[in-house]
Design an enzyme around this catalytic site. Structure first.
Site, short mmCIF file in Angstrom:
data_model
loop_
_atom_site.label_atom_id
_atom_site.label_comp_id
_atom_site.label_asym_id
_atom_site.label_seq_id
_atom_site.Cartn_x
_atom_site.Cartn_y
_atom_site.Cartn_z
N HIS A 1 -8.68 -43.73 7.52
CA HIS A 1 -9.42 -42.54 7.10
C HIS A 1 -10.47 -42.86 6.03
O HIS A 1 -11.47 -42.15 5.91
CB HIS A 1 -8.47 -41.48 6.51
CG HIS A 1 -7.78 -40.64 7.54
ND1 HIS A 1 -6.72 -41.10 8.28
CD2 HIS A 1 -8.00 -39.35 7.93
CE1 HIS A 1 -6.31 -40.13 9.10
NE2 HIS A 1 -7.07 -39.06 8.89
N TYR B 1 0.75 -39.31 8.03
CA TYR B 1 1.81 -40.29 8.33
C TYR B 1 2.28 -40.98 7.05
O TYR B 1 3.42 -41.43 6.98
CB TYR B 1 1.27 -41.34 9.30
CG TYR B 1 1.59 -41.07 10.76
CD1 TYR B 1 1.89 -39.79 11.22
CD2 TYR B 1 1.60 -42.12 11.68
CE1 TYR B 1 2.17 -39.57 12.56
CE2 TYR B 1 1.89 -41.91 13.02
CZ TYR B 1 2.17 -40.63 13.46
OH TYR B 1 2.46 -40.42 14.79
N GLY B 2 1.38 -41.07 6.07
CA GLY B 2 1.74 -41.73 4.82
C GLY B 2 2.92 -41.09 4.12
O GLY B 2 3.56 -41.69 3.26
N GLU C 1 -10.39 -35.96 6.34
CA GLU C 1 -10.25 -35.06 7.50
C GLU C 1 -11.24 -33.90 7.37
O GLU C 1 -11.98 -33.59 8.29
CB GLU C 1 -8.82 -34.49 7.58
CG GLU C 1 -7.77 -35.45 8.09
CD GLU C 1 -7.72 -35.57 9.61
OE1 GLU C 1 -7.92 -34.58 10.33
OE2 GLU C 1 -7.47 -36.70 10.08
N ASP D 1 -4.16 -42.58 16.18
CA ASP D 1 -4.00 -42.42 14.72
C ASP D 1 -3.29 -41.09 14.47
O ASP D 1 -3.15 -40.27 15.38
CB ASP D 1 -5.37 -42.44 14.02
CG ASP D 1 -5.26 -42.38 12.50
OD1 ASP D 1 -4.26 -42.87 11.95
OD2 ASP D 1 -6.16 -41.81 11.85
N SER D 2 -2.88 -40.89 13.23
CA SER D 2 -2.28 -39.61 12.86
C SER D 2 -3.35 -38.51 12.86
O SER D 2 -3.03 -37.33 13.02
CB SER D 2 -1.69 -39.72 11.45
OG SER D 2 -2.70 -40.18 10.57
N CYS E 1 -6.56 -47.85 4.86
CA CYS E 1 -6.23 -46.64 5.63
C CYS E 1 -7.48 -46.32 6.42
O CYS E 1 -8.60 -46.31 5.86
CB CYS E 1 -5.89 -45.49 4.68
SG CYS E 1 -5.80 -43.88 5.52
N CYS F 1 -4.14 -47.12 12.81
CA CYS F 1 -3.50 -46.47 11.67
C CYS F 1 -2.72 -47.54 10.94
O CYS F 1 -1.78 -48.12 11.52
CB CYS F 1 -2.58 -45.36 12.17
SG CYS F 1 -1.57 -44.60 10.90
N1 DGL Z 1 -5.16 -43.27 9.07
C1 DGL Z 1 -3.85 -43.64 8.65
C2 DGL Z 1 -3.80 -45.05 8.10
O1 DGL Z 1 -4.63 -45.86 8.43
C3 DGL Z 1 -3.05 -42.79 7.78
C4 DGL Z 1 -3.33 -41.43 7.36
C5 DGL Z 1 -2.06 -40.66 7.20
O2 DGL Z 1 -1.40 -40.77 6.15
O3 DGL Z 1 -1.72 -39.99 8.17
O4 DGL Z 1 -2.91 -45.39 7.36
#
Ligand code: DGL
Length: 262
Positions: free
Chosen positions: A187, A41-42, A152, A9-10, A185, A74
């Site tokens: 997270h 990553y978004g 986070e 994941d990011s 997501c 992710c």
């Molecule tokens: N955990 C990531 C997801 O499921 C994204 C979080 C991020 O934006 O880095 O999309």
């Protein structure tokens, strides 16, 4: 021999998927990789995410990690880069798909929400997913980067800025008719309890962790589920983590656009 499963994941969000996989396959060996140098990553372009995942495949090869299966835990990376990355490796890769299909099956109000990162909600993959599995109901899309940051911080410090969380949920202005909200997501399940409390448990929250664990189990051989000697869970990260909660090895990912290494 235990299978070696790498979860990617990011950031720390993929641990919500890792937990489900560990529960159903307790005897596998696990690595967890966070590309936190590029978190979130978004907010990254599709090409950047593809390059980072190519870097991950190169890293696995360079370090001779003998990974049997990669889980891209992710949604952002799965919706934008999965097919490109599958073309450059023989290692089986399981991606994450937002739980739109099960949400469409259980909604009573015929109106669901999808809460994900900006990159995920604007991806063509999501358009197709909704057309295929939720065409007879209404799906409203909501995006947030702030919730990734809050998740986070909450994970590493156990402190949640509840005012910021409520301000963000209020900004999202989730439609009152929605009875099922897909957490698209990885997270966001970290914040599931406080999000559910905000909606006074009126909205059911759905994520895809359990479905991913089932998919991973189905791809492994019976012998992979057997007890055996295995190394402890190894965490990797591409940037420093200000926490002593996890023992993390900091590494660099090779960027295919900056070198002709193959
Ligand atoms: N955990 C990531 C997801 O499921 C994204 C979080 C991020 O934006 O880095 O999309």
């Amino acid at each position: 021999m235990s299978a070696h499963i790498m979860v990617f994941d990011s950031g720390i969000g993929g641990t919500t998927v890792l937990e489900h996989i560990q529960q159903s396959i307790p005897h596998a060996q696990y690595s967890y990789f966070m590309d936190n140098a590029l978190l979130p990553y978004g907010a990254q372009s599709q090409q950047t995410i593809i390059n980072r995942l190519c870097g991950l495949i190169q890293f696995i090869k360079d370090e001779s990690l003998n990974v049997d299966l990669i889980v891209i835990a992710c949604n952002t990376a799965s919706t934008s880069a999965l097919s490109a990355v599958r073309q450059i490796t023989d290692i089986p890769i399981v991606g994450v798909v937002p739980a739109v299909k099960p949400a469409a099956q259980i909604t009573q109000s015929k109106h669901i929400g999808l809460l994900a990162t900006p990159a995920t909600v604007s991806s063509s993959y999501i358009d197709v997913l909704i057309k295929e599995h939720a065409s007879t109901i209404t799906t409203s899309l909501y995006s947030s980067v702030e919730l990734v940051t809050l998740a986070e911080t909450f994970f590493f410090t156990q402190r949640l800025d509840i005012e910021k969380l409520h301000a963000e949920l209020s900004r999202l202005n989730i439609n009152n008719d929605i009875d099922v909200l897909v957490l698209g997501c990885t997270h966001f399940p970290i914040l599931a309890k406080p999000i559910s409390d905000y909606f006074k448990a009126r909205i059911e929250l759905l994520d895809s962790g359990a479905a991913i664990a089932k998919r991973v189990s189905s791809l492994l051989n019976f012998s992979d589920n057997q007890a055996g000697i295995k190394k402890p869970l190894q965490y990797y990260a591409t940037a420093d983590i200000c926490s002593d909660k996890l023992a993390v090895k900091q590494v660099t990912l090779f960027d295919p656009t900056l070198s002709d290494k193959s």
